[in-house]
Design a protein around this motif. Structure first.
Motif, PDB file in Angstrom:
ATOM      1  N   GLU A 180     -20.690  56.052  56.211  1.00 12.11           N
ATOM      2  CA  GLU A 180     -21.453  54.971  56.841  1.00 12.11           C
ATOM      3  C   GLU A 180     -22.931  55.060  56.486  1.00 12.11           C
ATOM      4  N   ARG A 231     -30.708  47.953  59.377  1.00 13.75           N
ATOM      5  CA  ARG A 231     -30.747  49.382  59.668  1.00 13.75           C
ATOM      6  C   ARG A 231     -31.386  49.615  61.013  1.00 13.75           C
ATOM      7  N   GLY A 232     -30.918  50.620  61.654  1.00 10.34           N
ATOM      8  CA  GLY A 232     -31.527  50.999  62.921  1.00 10.34           C
ATOM      9  C   GLY A 232     -32.737  51.857  62.647  1.00 10.34           C
ATOM     10  N   TRP A 233     -32.979  52.796  63.549  1.00  6.82           N
ATOM     11  CA  TRP A 233     -34.118  53.675  63.368  1.00  6.82           C
ATOM     12  C   TRP A 233     -33.743  54.850  62.479  1.00  6.82           C
ATOM     13  N   ALA A 234     -34.741  55.628  62.116  1.00  5.30           N
ATOM     14  CA  ALA A 234     -34.494  56.789  61.273  1.00  5.30           C
ATOM     15  C   ALA A 234     -33.520  57.732  61.973  1.00  5.30           C
ATOM     16  N   THR A 235     -32.658  58.360  61.189  1.00  8.99           N
ATOM     17  CA  THR A 235     -31.709  59.283  61.781  1.00  8.99           C
ATOM     18  C   THR A 235     -31.698  60.583  60.988  1.00  8.99           C
TER      19      THR A 235
END
Lengths: 313, 559, 200
Positions: free
Chosen positions: A276, A287-291
């Protein structure tokens, strides 16, 4: 009048008891299949609690419902009820009975826990509880000619890797947990990064895994089949994707599988988190936040899947 | 509604400063009147209740299908983290502090809290906490995504590497909320000990005051432990210490002890005042004295004591040794004794009474029913072997939502409806209240009951995606969640429209017994013209005895 | 100001009259200190757990703490508790100059303690990030140091306010609280000294 009250109370109690016993029986059907010796113990305990709980719940809500139905003030009735401020006997009874119940429930639970003897974290603090009861379901691991070595479970963000001691002493790795049926299994749980939780609902067993510690965990699978292993302690972005299969098989099949796995060349396994993460990196979808980036797909001897759509091995 | 007299609009609401020109403005000022502060707390926290509810509906929206397809996983994780944080630190705590702020001085016959300026300062920290929490959405990396427990090492992982990140803002917000709560707790305890009216002995205090006292004592001994853990966590994130960093010898499990030493008792900080609300409301609408008043009152303090020695039941599956699990199983279950006493006492109170099912009574009764259910699942969770299976599953989520929503929110609604006439001088609309009740109860059951079976089946909490076998129950829960969102609409409509143009309320529309009902609605600034002299126990329904000996002197114009 | 605030002040002063404000404030301050002590108790508990369970407690190259200078520091801080009590007695007898003299002495002793602590910190070969040992040491001494600093600050305010004519006529709650706080800081230090320096 007094007679009628007693008859009503006795009748209500009998009805409540029957309903509670029925609910207690129903409770077994709310669980996944019983796939370990421990699950049987826990289901019995839970069924007992459901029966007891049903009795109390129906008792209290029944009284409330009765009051709501039959003690309503009339539309223009502004008078007060009888000024009853308490009843010492009644209050002593409803303090004493819960105390007795609590001791009963806790004692029963204690007994079940002792019998399960999953042992896990006790070793961590070097404090041994005296074993008051033998673990009822422990079987010597030598039967069936299986090695009595531990299986090492390695958890990391976000993959499960299982390490078996191979026939030649080498480290055989897999992303699927294979276990022989009816044998006491010993796992050594470790984590590379954060807290994880080893949880197989069909075994009713769960243990948090703590980085920098090795936690020993024991149980006995009793039913052949494939079950789900889930991460139960929140571990970050791809927490929900951190699942693996547990295959319980006959000792013969287990030996064959281990021999086959040890002969395979290690290859990268399909890993949902990594898949993913890379997909969203490539396609610039929302995209969400940094991971924290997932670990690359684990390279293991035995992987049930190499790609998301590959057929089961 | 065109025939409302003009005077009714300006009416009896010219408080707290008699003669103030725009009296709504006082709610936006640094007022030191406990009644203004109480309403400030309630309204502010209700706004955050809606925000937290919105987050909940995003969560339920994601979970209506097994795949993680509505929002990104990081966003989902931020949602459940912020949902929990907002609902606790910005809704449940402040709204109950607001209710207590409004009611405690009135109920004990005081003119205000012991430290009015401290009181106002404590309130104005709540918006600051809210702004900090919300601003974390706009920093790189987004808000905290480590759950409201903020367990290390996940909470220490800072993927953006910036110093100002969601987790740091979250910790600051929680710390400020803690300071505010401590200030409030010091104030409440001092008020209850020092400002009681003549004749108001401890065993003449209403149970609500007892429960507020019990709850605030928990804040005093519990919050500092959380603060200690939070300081260490903050140092770990910002300065690189290794308190909870396993890779450099730290102990992440110790954080869990610090956290739960406060955060389990915190549930009682919320539940106890609600038990007080039930104990106030049930006798009024059943027209009977509270059954076993003294025992119910004292059992609150027993709960306070026990709450300090049960925290490890959150860590049965964590890195805890067996003896610790067993010890805390016994202490945990023993809490059911004092809570059981309360439940049985409430049941006995309404049994044989003359019930009137107005909205506050409906919410209180349903709250008791929900609480009985939550208590039973709580005992199950207290049992170590059962908890080994259901720990960190939706069974737990279902259980504590039956507590925090089914019991606590129901109690808050009951309290708001019950004391609305006192606070505003207006009656709410009964019909809308009933609509609100039924929507809320059906929504609660639909939302939280299915979480129990799905948890027993093995669905972990905090997951953005799940196996298809759990879909059926999740769809039900999601529908319930949306229904709960909908249920706030009649409530808001009711509150706003009744406050503006509701029917004028008399000083005691429920014929209730209590000091607050002896004075005008809403009460004047200094509450009592002359301090009441209390001569009997509360809840004297059916006894026809006077509560105070100087009734005529209490207010300027007794009705 | 508007008439609103005038009325508010009036109402408030009425409340103050009816309830002995000084007694209430003192009660409230006690409650606050009890609560504050739990933070220290939590840190102490954490320290004990770390010290007893940690495998490599001392960072490499660190032998332990020198106890000589901290002992002098301790004596100074504990004696200052008696000095502030003397100041309080002088105020009680309405002898302001004696009060100021002894309060100033307390402030100097508190400042000496802080100075001594700063010198000790300077000379240590381990830092905040030197494992659990460094982290807990600086956390405990630093958090206590903050309290000492607050205490000295409160004393400074009380000292300055003593020059306002009639400041302590109505209520001496300020100095009671400052003194109470100072004793609290002392008691915490005694436990802390035992944990960190004596129990090595």
């Amino acid at each position: 009048m007094k007679m009628r009250l007693i008859v009503t109370l006795v009748g209500a109690t009998i009805l409540l008891t029957l309903a509670s016993l029925w609910m207690g029986q129903q409770a077994y059907s709310w669980f996944p299949p019983e796939a370990s010796a421990e699950s049987k113990l826990i289901d019995d305990l839970f069924s007992f609690l459901v029966a007891l709980g049903t009795f109390i719940f129906l008792g209290v809500t029944g009284t409330l419902a009765y009051s709501v139905l039959f003690y309503r003030a009339g539309r223009y009735d502004y008078s007060d009820g009888p000024p009853i401020e308490g009843n010492v006997t009644l209050e002593i009874v409803w303090t004493a009975i819960p105390i007795a119940l609590v001791i009963w429930i806790a004692g029963y639970s204690y007994q079940v826990y002792e019998q399960m003897d999953v042992r896990g974290p006790m070793e961590m603090v070097h404090l041994h509880m005296p074993e008051t009861m033998p673990a009822a379901y422990a079987q010597p691991l030598e039967t069936g000619g299986l090695p009595s070595a531990e299986i090492a479970v390695q958890a990391k963000q976000w993959a499960w890797i299982f390490h078996y001691p191979g026939p030649g002493g080498q480290d055989v790795t897999s992303t699927e947990l294979h276990l022989p049926v009816d044998h006491r299994i010993k796992l050594a749980l470790t984590s590379d990064d954060v807290l994880h939780g080893f949880y197989v609902p069909a075994f009713r067993l769960k243990q948090d895994i703590i980085p920098n510690k090795t936690i020993d965990f024991e149980f006995t699978p009793t039913r052949i089949g494939t079950y789900r292993l889930r991460d139960s302690q929140y571990s970050g972005t791809y927490f929900a994707a951190m699942q693996a299969d547990v295959v319980v098989e006959s000792p013969v099949d287990y030996q064959a599988w281990l021999a086959d796995a040890s002969s395979r060349v290690p290859s990268p396994a399909y890993n949902r988190a990594s898949f993913e993460y890379n997909r969203s990196a490539e396609q610039s979808v929302v995209r969400g936040w940094a991971t924290v980036p997932p670990a690359p797909p684990p390279v293991v001897n035995y992987a049930p899947k190499q790609a998301p759509d590959s057929p089961p091995a | 509604m065109a025939n409302i007299p003009v005077e009714a609009l300006s009416g009896n609401r010219a408080q707290p400063y008699p003669g103030a020109p725009d009296n709504w403005k006082r709610f936006f000022s640094f007022s030191t009147d406990h009644k203004v502060i109480g309403i400030q707390y309630i309204v502010t926290s209700f706004v955050f209740f809606l925000v937290g509810g919105l987050f909940a509906m995003i969560i339920r929206g994601e979970l209506i299908t097994p795949e993680a397809n509505l929002v990104d996983r990081t966003l989902y994780n931020a949602m459940f983290t912020m949902h929990g944080s907002v609902m606790l630190f910005l809704w449940s705590f402040p709204v109950l502090v607001g209710l207590a702020n409004y009611l405690v001085p009135l109920m004990i016959g005081a003119r205000d809290m012991a430290f009015p300026r401290l009181n106002a300062a404590a309130f104005w920290m709540v918006p600051v906490v809210g702004i900090l929490m919300m601003s974390s959405f706009f920093v790189p990396g987004g808000p905290s995504q480590s759950g409201w427990w903020a367990y290390p090492p996940v909470s220490l992982q800072n993927p953006t590497g910036t110093l100002i990140n969601g987790q740091v803002l979250w910790l600051l917000a929680v710390a400020i909320s803690g300071v505010s709560s401590i200030m409030g707790a010091v104030n409440f305890v001092s008020t209850i000990f020092k400002l009681r009216a003549p004749g108001m002995t401890f065993f003449k205090m209403p149970v609500f005051v007892w429960t507020v006292l019990a709850a605030q004592i928990i804040q005093l001994f519990g919050l500092p432990a959380l603060t200690a853990g939070a300081v260490m966590l903050l140092l770990d994130i910002t300065t690189g210490t290794s308190f909870f960093r396993p890779e450099s010898g730290g102990n992440p499990v110790l954080y869990q002890h610090f956290f739960w030493f406060y955060s389990h008792p915190a549930v009682y900080v919320l539940a106890l005042p609600v038990f007080g609300v039930f104990s106030e409301i049930l006798p009024v609408y059943a027209r009977k004295p509270l059954f076993g008043y003294r025992v119910v009152a004292v059992s609150s303090l027993i709960i306070t004591g026990l709450s300090a020695i049960v925290w490890v039941h959150h860590m049965y599956a964590s890195g805890t040794p067996g003896w610790m699990r067993m010890l805390f199983m016994f202490t945990t279950m023993s809490i059911s004794v004092p809570t059981g006493i309360k439940i049985f006492a409430w049941t006995a109170t309404i049994f044989g009474g003359k019930l009137r099912l107005d909205t506050p009574m409906l919410f209180a009764l349903a709250g008791v029913v929900n609480f009985v259910f939550a208590g039973i699942t709580g005992i199950m969770l207290g049992s170590v072997p059962v908890d080994i299976h259901v720990n960190n599953t939706y069974f737990v989520v279902g259980h504590f939502h039956y507590v925090v929503y089914g019991t606590i929110v129901f109690g808050i609604y009951a309290a708001i409806y019950h004391w609305f006439p006192k606070m505003t001088g207006r009656m709410y609309y009964e019909g809308l209240g009933k609509v609100h009740f039924w929507l809320t109860w059906i929504g609660t059951t639909l939302n939280f009951l299915p979480m129990h079976p799905v948890g027993l089946m093995g669905m972990p909490r905090r997951v953005a995606s799940y196996d298809p076998e759990f879909a059926f129950w999740n769809v039900l829960a999601s529908l319930g969640g949306f229904l709960l969102g909908l249920s706030t609409l009649p409530f808001i409509l009711n509150m706003v429209s009744s406050w503006i143009q509701g029917e004028q309320a008399s000083h005691n529309p429920w014929r209730a017994i209590g000091l607050e009902w002896l004075i005008a609605s809403p009460p004047p600034v200094e509450n009592f013209e002359q301090l009441p002299i209390v001569v009997s126990e509360p809840y004297g329904y059916g006894k026809d005895e006077p509560l105070v000996s100087n009734l005529a002197e209490l207010s300027e114009s007794p009705e | 100001m508007t008439s609103e605030s005038a009325i508010a002040n009036q109402v408030e002063s009425k409340i103050v009259e009816e309830h002995n404000e000084e007694a209430n404030s003192k009660f409230g301050f006690w409650v606050f200190l009890l609560s504050e002590s739990v933070i220290f108790l939590s840190f102490f508990a954490g320290y004990i757990v770390y010290k007893t369970t940690s495998t490599d407690w001392l960072p490499a190259g660190v032998e332990g703490l020198d106890t000589h200078d901290p002992a002098i520091n301790t004596v100074v801080l504990i004696s200052s508790s008696f000095v502030i009590y003397v100041a309080e007695r002088f105020l009680h007898d309405k002898k302001l100059w004696g009060f100021r003299f002894f309060l100033l002495a307390t402030m100097l002793m508190g400042s000496y303690f802080l100075y001594g602590q700063a010198v000790e910190w300077q000379g240590l070969e381990f830092g905040l990030t030197s494992g659990l040992y460094g982290a807990t040491f600086y956390l405990l001494t630093g958090f206590h140091g903050l309290h000492v600093m607050t205490g000295v600050l409160l004393q400074t305010i009380m000292f300055l306010r003593s020059f306002i004519p009639g400041n302590y006529d109505k209520s001496s709650f300020g100095i009671i609280a400052t003194s109470l706080f100072w004793h609290f800081v002392d008691v915490i230090w005694i436990i802390l000294y035992g944990l960190i320096y004596v129990w090595q």
